[in-house]
Scaffold this motif. Structure first.
Motif, mmCIF file in Angstrom:
data_model
loop_
_atom_site.group_PDB
_atom_site.id
_atom_site.type_symbol
_atom_site.label_atom_id
_atom_site.label_comp_id
_atom_site.label_asym_id
_atom_site.label_seq_id
_atom_site.Cartn_x
_atom_site.Cartn_y
_atom_site.Cartn_z
ATOM 1 N N GLU A 142 9.192 1.789 3.337
ATOM 2 C CA GLU A 142 8.873 1.820 4.577
ATOM 3 C C GLU A 142 6.970 1.504 4.364
ATOM 4 N N ALA A 143 6.764 1.093 5.383
ATOM 5 C CA ALA A 143 4.988 0.877 5.217
ATOM 6 C C ALA A 143 4.604 1.419 6.599
ATOM 7 N N VAL A 161 5.270 -4.761 1.275
ATOM 8 C CA VAL A 161 5.198 -5.224 0.141
ATOM 9 C C VAL A 161 5.494 -7.041 0.400
ATOM 10 N N ASP A 162 4.597 -7.693 -0.196
ATOM 11 C CA ASP A 162 4.739 -9.112 -0.084
ATOM 12 C C ASP A 162 5.046 -9.768 -1.500
ATOM 13 N N TYR A 205 -0.488 -1.028 -1.266
ATOM 14 C CA TYR A 205 1.094 -1.207 -1.103
ATOM 15 C C TYR A 205 1.786 0.106 -0.912
ATOM 16 N N PRO A 206 3.061 0.404 -0.557
ATOM 17 C CA PRO A 206 3.666 1.780 -0.207
ATOM 18 C C PRO A 206 4.096 2.278 -1.694
ATOM 19 N N PRO A 247 -4.074 4.672 2.035
ATOM 20 C CA PRO A 247 -3.603 5.163 3.267
ATOM 21 C C PRO A 247 -2.481 6.283 3.297
ATOM 22 N N GLY A 248 -1.649 6.046 2.376
ATOM 23 C CA GLY A 248 -0.649 7.040 2.391
ATOM 24 C C GLY A 248 -0.666 8.231 1.472
ATOM 25 N N ALA A 249 -1.880 8.464 0.889
ATOM 26 C CA ALA A 249 -2.129 9.455 -0.140
ATOM 27 C C ALA A 249 -2.277 10.751 0.655
ATOM 28 N N LEU A 250 -2.261 11.800 0.090
ATOM 29 C CA LEU A 250 -2.292 13.074 0.859
ATOM 30 C C LEU A 250 -3.833 13.695 0.871
#
Length: 367
Positions: free
Chosen positions: A21-22, A29-30, A70-71, A114-117
């Protein structure tokens, strides 16, 4: 090359990337994301042969993947494997240097992804991805090195034991022959009649020939590529079955040997049989060299679980030193080591006006 691990990581990457999931702000992911993730997975292919190169490839691919937002996914597992491989296969100082560099590069994404804590919490999982496999790899390498050191020590001990055993064998064979030769030579030197001197010289020749033959046989047993029994000339097998031959050889050197065998004679394990023979041989050699009265009594007693040996001869008494200051030499020390290695016991020393060697050996082999 570790094909299995690399193939498993590649398959895991290709299968799982489509399902990642993004979240908001995270880049889907490309093709580029696939290329970077697969590069990290395939890079572990050479982790056993070139662990540092593998860590460099995996780290650069993973850090680039994360800096492009990327995730998170199986690409992180590739870092774990690469870090473990370096810690497992490189010295601690070098591994610590490469592990620290990997951690520093990996922490960069914590500030941008962006997904980092949130900081400083986000530093914990990124650090664990490096610290945990690194610790496991170091522990594993230390364990293997300890095992290798133990094996090397055991092999060295085996070589030392073999050398010591050979030294004892050569000492017994050569010492016995030389003692007989010396006594016959002394007889020849003090005889005034040529015919008696000729008899002594013939005994010397016979003792020398027997000693050399037995020595060649002993050395042939440990010579690489030489089968037992090979060669044109072979000495009688050293064992209690040839005890009478040993006694006769000592008698020819001028020592009266009284031989007594008790119990039912029976075959013994090879190691026990040889040890018993060598104990009697060395004891009689000492009688030839040091005994007073040129006489010895040899007793062999067969019992259900063991065999007893005793060699007794008169000793030279020193009125000022009743115990003669007895100190065990190489021969007796070697006998004791041989007997004790088989689970037996050997005692040697003065007993009243005699010198005695007493030994017990397990009749069934090593205790």
């Amino acid at each position: 090359m570790d094909v299995g691990v690399a193939a498993a990581l590649t398959a895991l990457t290709l299968v799982s990337l489509p399902f990642l999931e993004a979240p908001a702000g995270v880049r889907p992911v490309d093709a580029l994301g696939y290329a970077l993730a697969v590069t990290a997975a395939v890079g572990t292919l050479f982790r056993a042969r070139w662990p540092v190169v593998t860590l460099g490839v995996v780290t650069l691919a993973t850090v680039t993947y994360l800096l492009l937002d990327y995730p998170y996914g199986p690409v992180m597992v590739c870092v774990v494997v690469a870090v473990y491989s370096v810690a497992r296969r490189r010295p601690l100082r070098a591994a610590l240097l490469w592990g620290t560099a990997t951690l520093a590069l990996l922490l960069l994404h914590v500030f941008t992804h962006p997904g980092a804590l949130p900081l400083p919490t986000g530093l914990i999982p990124a650090s664990a991805i490096v610290a945990v496999p690194f610790s496991i790899g170091v522990a594993r390498r230390t364990w293997h090195e300890a095992r290798s050191a133990e094996r090397d020590a055991a092999e060295q001990q085996a070589r030392d034991d073999e050398r010591l055993q050979l030294a004892h064998e050569v000492h017994d064979v050569v010492g016995h022959g030389l003692a007989a030769i010396q006594m016959q030579a002394d007889i020849a030197l003090h005889l005034g009649r040529p015919e008696d001197a000729t008899t002594a010289l013939e005994a010397i020749s016979k003792a020398a020939n027997e000693g050399l033959t037995e020595l060649r046989t002993t050395l042939a047993e440990i010579r690489p590529g030489t089968a037992s029994g090979a060669g044109p000339e072979r000495a009688p097998t050293a064992g209690l079955a040839n005890l009478e031959v040993l006694a006769q050889r000592v008698r020819s050197a001028g020592v009266a040997v009284d031989l007594a065998v008790g119990g039912t004679s029976r075959p013994l394990p090879d190691a026990v049989d040889l040890a018993a023979y060598r104990v009697l041989q060395e004891s009689l050699t000492n009688v030839v060299k040091h005994g007073a009265g040129a006489a010895a009594r040899v007793e062999v007693g067969y019992e259900p679980d063991l065999v007893r040996l005793r060699v007794r001869n008169l000793r030279v008494r020193d009125p000022g030193d009743p115990d003669d200051g007895f100190v065990a030499g190489f021969g007796i020390t070697g006998m004791r080591h041989r007997v004790e290695s088989l689970g037996g016991r050997l005692d040697a020393g003065p007993v009243d006006e005699y010198f005695e060697v007493r030994a017990t050996l397990p009749a069934g082999g090593v205790a």
